[in-house]
Design an enzyme around this catalytic site. Structure first.
Site: not given
Ligand code: SAH
Ligand code: SF4
Length: 388
Positions: A91, A104, A111, A115, A118, A346
């Site tokens: 996306e 974005c 990934c 996390c 996420c 996000c």
């Molecule tokens: N992998 C990279 C970039 C993609 S994620 C990273 O982790 O930085 C982009 C941002 O969205 C990151 O700061 C991540 O922590 C945040 N993010 C991920 N899941 C989220 C969620 N469910 N709600 C709010 N922010 C989230």
């Molecule tokens: Fe990967 Fe999501 Fe963690 Fe960013 S926030 S590193 S996209 S798992």
């Protein structure tokens, strides 16, 4: 097989053109046609010699990503879903603001970092995107928006639509470094999109060695996803922390600042109810950061998705947290959530990879709901379901 010219930055395109016996200025012309004009058809490139156009037609293509769907949020945010093959989709989200437009961009299908909070992380890792697949997201979005706005205004060429790119879509950009850097260079190139280094942001969960390489190869603005003030909690939320703990990460941030286009690092901190959002966490974060790394803090309200089992922090708790940091002089903002009515916020991106057994069915259904006129090869007319 034909070479996809979206895979090249200008240096790469120059090398490719030299294999066709062409000089650099031809590569510049070609690059400008592709990126500044959004043209994919070599025959349209009227100032290229016919013989070169013929050579290109037999050896190269300008191939965007097949578009699966386009969703427009009530707030003007647009989410595009692209097919990257084998049941995977990524996306791209356009976020309009009064004075600028931000795109974005995704760097991977899924990934591997995983996390807790996420949605992309919950899907697991499918594959890296190629340079062309990263660049194609900007190429498509910029020219699609221009075409749409030109049609809406009934005028000719319209100015640049996208001023900022954030690598905050699906995936960990610094775990796909070799594909990322040429795509960044195309974004920055004056013959490409001409974006300022300050307006292209790589967001990372903290791949320390690659932060150092980015500083040398292509220093752009850096955002680091911190989410916790200590290793015990961060190990749990961002598993990569076990490999690159906070202290090493902050040292890499300081080194990055020596060459960064901005004089601060942005730390992102996703606010999770009862997990990392207490005043004590805020004070611990302050002790960690104050006087150590020039930074700004961006608090992100958690965007929930069912499998996470986590909740968004109440607004007052976010405010109280921000206040602790602000009072101590750390610039702290709370990110406005955009596009959540179309799951474009996000961390909500591309649930489409999640269930591999059903993904083809779902894509077929999506195609029926929102018919797509063509692939991303070139500026498109407006698609059913999009605004005028
Ligand atoms: N992998 C990279 C970039 C993609 S994620 C990273 O982790 O930085 C982009 C941002 O969205 C990151 O700061 C991540 O922590 C945040 N993010 C991920 N899941 C989220 C969620 N469910 N709600 C709010 N922010 C989230
Ligand atoms: Fe990967 Fe999501 Fe963690 Fe960013 S926030 S590193 S996209 S798992």
């Amino acid at each position: 097989m034909a070479v996809n010219l979206l895979d090249f930055d200008l240096e790469g395109l120059t090398a490719f053109c030299s294999t066709l016996g062409e000089k650099r200025f031809r590569a510049v012309q070609l690059f400008r046609w592709i990126h500044q004009r959004g043209v994919a058809d070599f025959d349209t490139m009227s100032d290229l010699a016919k013989s070169l156009r013929a050579k290109l037609a037999s050896s190269a293509v300008v191939q965007g990503l097949p578009l699966i769907s386009e969703h427009v949020s009530a707030d003007g945010t647009i989410k595009w879903l692209f097919d990257v093959g084998q049941g995977n989709a990524v996306e791209t989200v356009y976020i309009p603001e009064a004075d600028r437009g931000t795109l974005c961009v995704s760097s991977q299908a899924g990934c591997a970092v995983g996390c807790r909070f996420c949605s992309t992380g919950h899907q697991g890792f499918s594959r890296n995107l190629g340079t062309g697949e990263i660049t194609a997201q900007l190429w498509f979005a910029e020219h699609r928006l221009r075409a749409r706005n030109a049609a809406a205004a009934g005028i000719g060429p319209v100015p640049r639509q996208i001023d900022n790119v954030v690598m905050m879509g699906m995936g960990e950009p610094l775990q796909n470094y070799n594909a990322l850097v040429p795509a960044l260079r195309t974004m920055l190139d004056d013959h490409g999109y001409g974006l300022s280094r300050r307006r292209v942001t790589v967001s990372t969960s903290g791949v320390v060695p690659m932060i150092d390489r980015l500083r040398e190869d292509c220093p752009v603005a850096l955002a680091v996803s911190l989410h916790a003030p200590d290793d015990a909690l961060r190990d749990n939320l961002v598993p990569l922390n076990r490999k690159y703990p906070i202290d090493e990460l902050l040292q890499a941030c300081s080194r990055y600042l020596e060459k960064a286009p901005r004089d601060f690092i942005t730390f992102e901190y996703c606010m999770l109810d009862g997990v990392n959002d207490s005043p004590e966490h805020a004070r611990a974060l302050l002790r960690l950061l104050q006087g150590r790394v020039a930074c700004k803090l961006n608090l992100i309200p958690f965007n929930p998705f069912p499998a996470s089992g986590l909740k968004r922090s109440p607004r007052e708790r976010v405010q109280a947290f921000a206040q602790v940091l602000q009072d101590a002089g750390i610039v702290t903002t709370v990110r406005k959530t955009r596009g959540d009515d179309i799951d474009a916020a996000c961390g909500q991106l591309a649930g489409e990879v999640q269930d591999r057994t059903q993904v083809q069915d779902r894509m077929a259904r999506l195609r029926q709901v929102i018919p797509i006129a063509a692939t991303a090869a070139g500026p498109l007319p407006s698609v059913a379901g999009s605004p005028p």
